[in-house]
Structure formats: structure tokens, C-alpha cells
Design a protein around this motif. Sequence first.
Motif, short mmCIF file in Angstrom:
data_model
loop_
_atom_site.label_atom_id
_atom_site.label_comp_id
_atom_site.label_asym_id
_atom_site.label_seq_id
_atom_site.Cartn_x
_atom_site.Cartn_y
_atom_site.Cartn_z
N TYR A 6 -17.73 41.90 16.92
CA TYR A 6 -16.89 41.65 17.89
C TYR A 6 -15.61 42.27 18.08
O TYR A 6 -14.91 42.70 19.09
CB TYR A 6 -16.82 39.97 18.25
CG TYR A 6 -16.05 39.58 19.62
CD1 TYR A 6 -16.88 39.78 20.71
CD2 TYR A 6 -14.72 39.57 19.69
CE1 TYR A 6 -16.44 39.49 21.90
CE2 TYR A 6 -13.99 39.26 20.77
CZ TYR A 6 -15.03 39.22 22.05
OH TYR A 6 -14.33 38.98 23.32
N ARG A 327 -19.85 36.95 15.46
CA ARG A 327 -20.18 37.69 16.76
C ARG A 327 -21.07 36.71 17.57
O ARG A 327 -20.82 36.42 18.91
CB ARG A 327 -20.76 39.01 16.76
CG ARG A 327 -21.05 39.58 18.25
CD ARG A 327 -21.53 40.97 18.36
NE ARG A 327 -21.80 41.24 19.55
CZ ARG A 327 -21.05 42.31 20.39
NH1 ARG A 327 -19.87 42.62 19.61
NH2 ARG A 327 -21.20 42.56 21.40
N HIS A 330 -19.06 33.90 19.63
CA HIS A 330 -19.05 34.60 20.64
C HIS A 330 -19.65 34.71 21.85
O HIS A 330 -19.49 34.64 23.11
CB HIS A 330 -17.83 35.74 20.50
CG HIS A 330 -16.52 35.58 19.69
ND1 HIS A 330 -16.22 36.19 18.69
CD2 HIS A 330 -15.55 34.97 20.06
CE1 HIS A 330 -15.06 35.75 18.37
NE2 HIS A 330 -14.52 34.81 18.92
N ASP A 331 -20.63 35.16 21.54
CA ASP A 331 -21.85 35.28 22.42
C ASP A 331 -22.56 34.15 23.06
O ASP A 331 -22.69 33.87 24.14
CB ASP A 331 -23.14 36.26 21.71
CG ASP A 331 -22.70 37.75 21.42
OD1 ASP A 331 -21.58 38.23 21.91
OD2 ASP A 331 -23.27 37.99 20.62
#
Length: 489
Positions: A6, A327, A330-331
Motif C-alpha cells: 500500500y 494491504r 486497507h482494502d
Amino acid sequence: MGRHSYWSEMETTNILKAARRLSAAALLLAAWPGVAQAADLDGSTLSVLWGVPFAGILLSIALMPLLAPIFWHHHFGKVAAAWGLAFLLPFAVAFGPAVAGANLVHALLAEYIPFVILLTALYTVAGGIYIRGNLHGSPGLNTGLLALGAVLASVMGTTGASMLLIRPLIRANDNRKHVVHVVVFFIFIVSNAGGSLTPLGDPPLFLGFLKGVDFFWTVGHILPETMFLIGTLLALFFALDTWFYRQGAEVLPRDPTPDTGGVRAFGFDGKLNFALLGAVVALVLLSGFWKSPVVFDIMGTPVGLPGIVRDVGLVAVTLASLWLTPRQVHDDNQFGWAPMQEVAKLFAGIFLTIIPVIAMLKAGTDGPFGAVVRAVTRPDGTADPAMYFWATGVLSSFLDNAPTYLVFFNTAGGDPAVLMTTLAPTLAAISAGAVFMGANTYIGNAPNMMVKAIAEDRGVKMPSFFGYMLWSGGILVPLFLVMTFIWFR
């Protein structure tokens, strides 16, 4: 880059470019002859016309998303920059580059940069925590989540608490027919009232902290008001949600979010960010309690060592959260920088254009805004807490509550030592008005619009701008009237 992808090379390059530009600008200002010797503004000599850019940017924030939403979405940064230049360039011509440069540096170093750094840290850390699993939105569970959010709001900020809890709350109620009231009360409690007890809670209180208000002053002076407001709202919500819950066909026969088991069962992903959140709290507390004689004079603005350590530490926390958070977290959170970029760009314009407004308010009855000062002052010359509460609150409803707090903080004299003691009822009224009444409209506080956007993205048909005001006018305003007669007479 595996699980940490990210934090991309492109983002690192962009940050380095921005840092170089800021450094170049600072060096240019430092080399500007006479900047460090610039005198403070005498607000009594300024024309009220110097406040036009400030009024312009606030009205732009309030009206353009409604009147020209597409243009605003793509060009709000340019609008903010235009209003900033509309003040700065004529100001430099009228008073000289030295005075303009000194006031610009003061606004950046004393207010804007610490403000944005803290918001960015809280936003990033909250965005790195994902609550997985499927809860079931009963009245008891919903009320419990709102109460939890109220507590978290003063610890991780209204923005952080809102971003952490709104998605799981909507998931928990996606099998309910009536969900709008859940989101509306969430905005009332978590996105606003819950952030009233510490400088971490809401941007207005952090600005007061930067001005010298003690970290625990608000919890010691508006705790009863906060408990009354949040407690009453929770009771009203529980009654309303229970009424809806008992209606026929309220619960859909099939839950859109099925229960899961195994490793994706209920729990938290990105748990490291809880430790980073603790670091944010520790850094802010450290800057408030650590008294260091080391002070750097930067073009007329004193910058203390505790503030530098706090801001550098918060930047480190932000970078650590971005680097260490997987990541996938965050996704799952649909984490992105757009909300933070909007806040940073708009507040750059606000903190710049507010410079002459603060100077004029500090001039008191001798300044161009003498009528405003007299309106919140009793005939005997003492401050009227009730008027401060409503004046701050009404403006916070339609403008942004952070600059509104700053305006009335300075209207009351701007001396934190006096405001925390002799004028404690006045500061309490200003603090409560700014934080509580930011919930009156979608535009009163930044998390309001963010929560609305997330809810609509997930299929909740949120009220219109004026429809939301019917909710706040029917629920919040009567409570504010009661609070006025109890605490702010």
C-alpha cells in the motif's frame, strides 16, 4: 512489495517532492528581508473588507457542494487557494512582504501544520484497523456501539472513531428495513458530541490546546453537559430503535451479510494500530505536560521543543501505520486519501484567510467586529456564556466548527490563562457550542459528510441537507435549549 505494497514508491516520491517544496518556500521566506522583525497586526486599524476572503471560503464550503457539486468535487483545492491568494497578495501590497510573511509563517507553524499532522495520524491509524465479522443490529447492540463510539471519539478523534465504527454498524443493520435513524444518531453522538472531552476528540479543542488550554481542562469543565447530551441521545435512540425493531417485517428474511466462521470470524485486523493509537495519545500528552526552555524563533514565531517532538513523532506514527498495516486491511476498509486531502487543502485556505479576522476580533469593541463582541457581552461588560454558546454553535452548524471556535476564542480575549480561570464559563460555552452544534448540519463537522457518503455508498438513503436538519432541529435543538438554562445562564 508484498503485504506492505500500500505504501508505494510513487507515494513516497510525492511526499518527498512536497517536502522539498515546503523547504524551498521556508528558505525563501527566511531570506526575505525583515520578515523576522514584522510586528503584530493592529486589528483596530483594519477594514472589515479584509474578512471577505475568510467569509468567501467558508461560504464556498457551505454552498458549493450543494449548488455546484461536480465543480466542487474536482476543484475545491483551487477554490481554497484562490481565496487564500485573494487575501495574501493584497495584504502583502498593503502592509509589506515582511508583515505578510511573518503572519503566514505563524499560521503555518503555530496552527495549521500541527493541526493537519494530528488529523492525518488519527485518520491513518483508524484506517488501519478493520472490524471483521457480522454483528446483528438489535436495539441493544446498536446502542452499545454508539456508546462505545462516544468513548472512543475523545480518544481517537471524531474522525477516527467514525471511520472505525460506521462500516461495521451499517453491516450489522443491513438486514433492517429502517437504518437512516441509526446513521443520524451515529453522526450526533460519535461524529460530534463524543469528541468533547479532550483535544484529541475534535479539531476545535485541539486548536484550543495549541493556544494553551490544558489537556484535561474540557473534561473537567463540560463533563456534565456531555454526559447529559450523550445519555439523553442514547436513551432516545434506544426507544426509537426498539419501536422500529418491533414493527412487522422490520428484519429482512435473509441477511445480506451472512455469518462467517474460521479465521474471518468477528475480530480485529491491523491490531498493531491500537499500539500506534496509544503512541498518538502519549505524544499529545507529552507536548502538553513537558515544559522545555528550548524555543526556536522562526521568523517571529516561537516553536517549542515539545511541539517539534510531538509533530515529528506523529509523522513517524503515520508512516509506521502505512508501512506495517497489511494491504488487505486497507482494502477491506476502503481506505483512501481523498477525505484527508480535502481537509488539508480547505484548512490551508481557512487558516490563512482567518489571520485578519483574528486580529480584528482581538481589538474588541474598538475593532471592526465590535458589534459581534457587544452581542456576546452583557450590559455590565462581562461575557455572556449563553450568547457565546449559541453564537459559536450556530456558526459551527453552517461553517466549520474549528475556525468558528478560533474566532470566538479570540473574541473572548484569546488569553488561555484568563479563559481557563476567570472566564471558565465562557470557554466552556465556546467549547460546547463548537463541538455539540457541529452536528446540526452535514457541513458542521468533517466526519458528518464522510459518514453520510459511506452510508449512501452502502445503499442507505440518507436525508437531504434540509431533511437532516429536521432531525437535528427536532432532537438536538431542544436539548441545547435545556442545556442553556441549566449550565450557560
